[in-house]
Design a protein around this motif. Sequence first.
Motif, PDB file in Angstrom:
ATOM      1  N   THR A  19      10.553 -30.874  18.462  1.00  0.00           N
ATOM      2  CA  THR A  19      10.220 -32.122  19.041  1.00  0.00           C
ATOM      3  C   THR A  19       8.749 -31.992  19.464  1.00  0.00           C
ATOM      4  N   THR A  20       8.235 -33.227  19.656  1.00  0.00           N
ATOM      5  CA  THR A  20       6.737 -33.163  19.903  1.00  0.00           C
ATOM      6  C   THR A  20       6.552 -32.579  21.317  1.00  0.00           C
ATOM      7  N   GLU A  21       7.567 -32.930  22.141  1.00  0.00           N
ATOM      8  CA  GLU A  21       7.123 -32.748  23.747  1.00  0.00           C
ATOM      9  C   GLU A  21       7.406 -30.971  23.948  1.00  0.00           C
ATOM     10  N   ASP A  22       8.415 -30.222  23.252  1.00  0.00           N
ATOM     11  CA  ASP A  22       8.866 -29.176  23.776  1.00  0.00           C
ATOM     12  C   ASP A  22       8.133 -27.886  22.938  1.00  0.00           C
ATOM     13  N   PHE A  23       7.916 -27.000  23.172  1.00  0.00           N
ATOM     14  CA  PHE A  23       7.348 -25.720  22.569  1.00  0.00           C
ATOM     15  C   PHE A  23       7.512 -24.492  23.447  1.00  0.00           C
ATOM     16  N   PRO A  24       8.987 -23.940  23.130  1.00  0.00           N
ATOM     17  CA  PRO A  24       9.623 -22.754  23.918  1.00  0.00           C
ATOM     18  C   PRO A  24       9.110 -21.619  23.310  1.00  0.00           C
ATOM     19  N   LEU A  25       8.914 -20.538  23.944  1.00  0.00           N
ATOM     20  CA  LEU A  25       8.462 -19.094  23.311  1.00  0.00           C
ATOM     21  C   LEU A  25       9.597 -18.149  23.658  1.00  0.00           C
ATOM     22  N   ARG A  26      10.089 -17.391  22.644  1.00  0.00           N
ATOM     23  CA  ARG A  26      11.143 -16.588  22.817  1.00  0.00           C
ATOM     24  C   ARG A  26      10.543 -15.191  22.646  1.00  0.00           C
ATOM     25  N   LEU A  27      11.018 -14.340  23.728  1.00  0.00           N
ATOM     26  CA  LEU A  27      10.723 -12.996  23.891  1.00  0.00           C
ATOM     27  C   LEU A  27      12.294 -12.104  23.403  1.00  0.00           C
ATOM     28  N   GLU A  28      12.036 -11.479  22.306  1.00  0.00           N
ATOM     29  CA  GLU A  28      13.054 -10.539  22.059  1.00  0.00           C
ATOM     30  C   GLU A  28      12.944  -9.246  22.284  1.00  0.00           C
ATOM     31  N   LEU A  29      13.873  -8.416  23.039  1.00  0.00           N
ATOM     32  CA  LEU A  29      13.582  -7.017  23.363  1.00  0.00           C
ATOM     33  C   LEU A  29      12.307  -6.621  24.106  1.00  0.00           C
ATOM     34  N   ALA A  30      12.308  -7.341  25.002  1.00  0.00           N
ATOM     35  CA  ALA A  30      11.128  -7.261  26.103  1.00  0.00           C
ATOM     36  C   ALA A  30      10.701  -5.998  26.010  1.00  0.00           C
ATOM     37  N   ALA A  31       9.483  -5.555  26.138  1.00  0.00           N
ATOM     38  CA  ALA A  31       8.993  -4.440  26.195  1.00  0.00           C
ATOM     39  C   ALA A  31       7.740  -4.363  27.641  1.00  0.00           C
ATOM     40  N   PRO A  32       7.333  -3.313  28.192  1.00  0.00           N
ATOM     41  CA  PRO A  32       6.378  -3.078  29.147  1.00  0.00           C
ATOM     42  C   PRO A  32       5.115  -3.779  28.839  1.00  0.00           C
ATOM     43  N   SER A  33       4.790  -3.664  27.680  1.00  0.00           N
ATOM     44  CA  SER A  33       3.635  -4.256  27.005  1.00  0.00           C
ATOM     45  C   SER A  33       3.534  -5.885  27.189  1.00  0.00           C
ATOM     46  N   GLN A  34       4.548  -6.388  27.532  1.00  0.00           N
ATOM     47  CA  GLN A  34       4.619  -8.012  27.340  1.00  0.00           C
ATOM     48  C   GLN A  34       4.685  -8.333  29.041  1.00  0.00           C
ATOM     49  N   THR A  35       4.480  -7.440  29.684  1.00  0.00           N
ATOM     50  CA  THR A  35       3.963  -7.800  31.258  1.00  0.00           C
ATOM     51  C   THR A  35       2.815  -8.568  31.013  1.00  0.00           C
ATOM     52  N   SER A  36       2.612  -9.833  31.487  1.00  0.00           N
ATOM     53  CA  SER A  36       1.601 -10.652  31.383  1.00  0.00           C
ATOM     54  C   SER A  36       1.597 -12.107  32.148  1.00  0.00           C
ATOM     55  N   VAL A  37       0.693 -12.756  32.037  1.00  0.00           N
ATOM     56  CA  VAL A  37       0.508 -14.244  32.507  1.00  0.00           C
ATOM     57  C   VAL A  37       0.697 -15.080  31.197  1.00  0.00           C
ATOM     58  N   TYR A  38       1.738 -15.745  31.138  1.00  0.00           N
ATOM     59  CA  TYR A  38       1.773 -16.788  29.758  1.00  0.00           C
ATOM     60  C   TYR A  38       1.551 -18.230  30.100  1.00  0.00           C
ATOM     61  N   PHE A  39       0.772 -18.682  29.312  1.00  0.00           N
ATOM     62  CA  PHE A  39       0.103 -20.113  29.566  1.00  0.00           C
ATOM     63  C   PHE A  39       0.596 -20.673  28.261  1.00  0.00           C
ATOM     64  N   CYS A  40       1.003 -21.948  28.575  1.00  0.00           N
ATOM     65  CA  CYS A  40       1.464 -22.979  27.462  1.00  0.00           C
ATOM     66  C   CYS A  40       0.231 -24.077  27.656  1.00  0.00           C
ATOM     67  N   ALA A  41      -0.114 -24.625  26.460  1.00  0.00           N
ATOM     68  CA  ALA A  41      -1.437 -25.686  26.627  1.00  0.00           C
ATOM     69  C   ALA A  41      -0.943 -26.674  25.430  1.00  0.00           C
ATOM     70  N   SER A  42      -1.536 -27.912  25.634  1.00  0.00           N
ATOM     71  CA  SER A  42      -1.267 -28.811  24.760  1.00  0.00           C
ATOM     72  C   SER A  42      -2.819 -29.683  24.378  1.00  0.00           C
ATOM     73  N   SER A  43      -3.101 -29.945  23.083  1.00  0.00           N
ATOM     74  CA  SER A  43      -4.337 -30.850  22.796  1.00  0.00           C
ATOM     75  C   SER A  43      -4.029 -31.922  22.159  1.00  0.00           C
ATOM     76  N   PRO A  44      -4.975 -32.944  22.252  1.00  0.00           N
ATOM     77  CA  PRO A  44      -5.009 -33.915  21.205  1.00  0.00           C
ATOM     78  C   PRO A  44      -5.972 -33.545  20.294  1.00  0.00           C
ATOM     79  N   GLU A  45      -6.431 -34.118  19.430  1.00  0.00           N
ATOM     80  CA  GLU A  45      -7.183 -33.787  18.010  1.00  0.00           C
ATOM     81  C   GLU A  45      -8.565 -33.507  18.587  1.00  0.00           C
ATOM     82  N   SER A  46      -8.935 -33.735  19.932  1.00  0.00           N
ATOM     83  CA  SER A  46     -10.332 -33.285  20.436  1.00  0.00           C
ATOM     84  C   SER A  46     -10.650 -31.857  20.683  1.00  0.00           C
TER      85      SER A  46
END
Lengths: 112, 111
Positions: free
Chosen positions: B70-97
């Motif tokens: 959908t336009t509204e939703d954008f999920p991020l899937r982590l499979e088989l988590a690893a220590p290197s994926q320890t982080s802060v994750y940010f989602c963002a959206s943008s108009p065409e600007s």
Amino acid sequence: AQSVTQPDIHITVSEGASLELRCNYSYGATPYLFWYVQSPGQGLQLLLKYFSGDTLVQGIKGFEAEFKRSQSSFNLRKPSVHWSDAAEYFCAVEVNDYKLSFGAGTTVTVRA
Amino acid sequence: NAGVTQTPKFRILKIGQSMTLQCAQDMNHNYMYWYRQDPGMGLKLIYYSVGAGITDKGEVPNGYNVSRSTTEDFPLRLELAAPSQTSVYFCASSPESGEAFFGQGTRLTVV
């Protein structure tokens, strides 16, 4: 490849003093440039942007930035810093498909 | 005035577990992005989407997957988590600007 460099990792400034954060970019065309601010534990908030036209742009919270094509720079300035300006600041350049490439950030500490 | 909403805000995963980071925006933006932020490294683009049904890899896509039904939703899937994926994750959206609007972030620790 496009890149953004923020030479200063950490800057300490006294409250009421002026602040300048440096940003240099490497990009083949005239870029779209942005400055974002991130307060601790928060997301990023847009301070200002440059697309074209006047090379001195005004933003929120009293910030301004100047685009200098000859120096490939987009430095952020504020004449008088407030304690609430303590944060991390990111410069970014837009690449294709409206994606942003970010610099590593500059942390600003404000001392009383 | 929700903007971009991310859930959860914090999560601890064990190595090898999987999880989905949720992201929703109510601004009808076509463009959406997932970034990860590591100390001293700025933000790195993981995946992005230019509209429903269209996704593409960013700079650091390995170990992640996305979908955009959908336009509204954008999920991020982590499979088989690893220590290197320890982080802060940010989602963002943008108009065409190109001006991106960011969520509050998800702090993920993999142990």
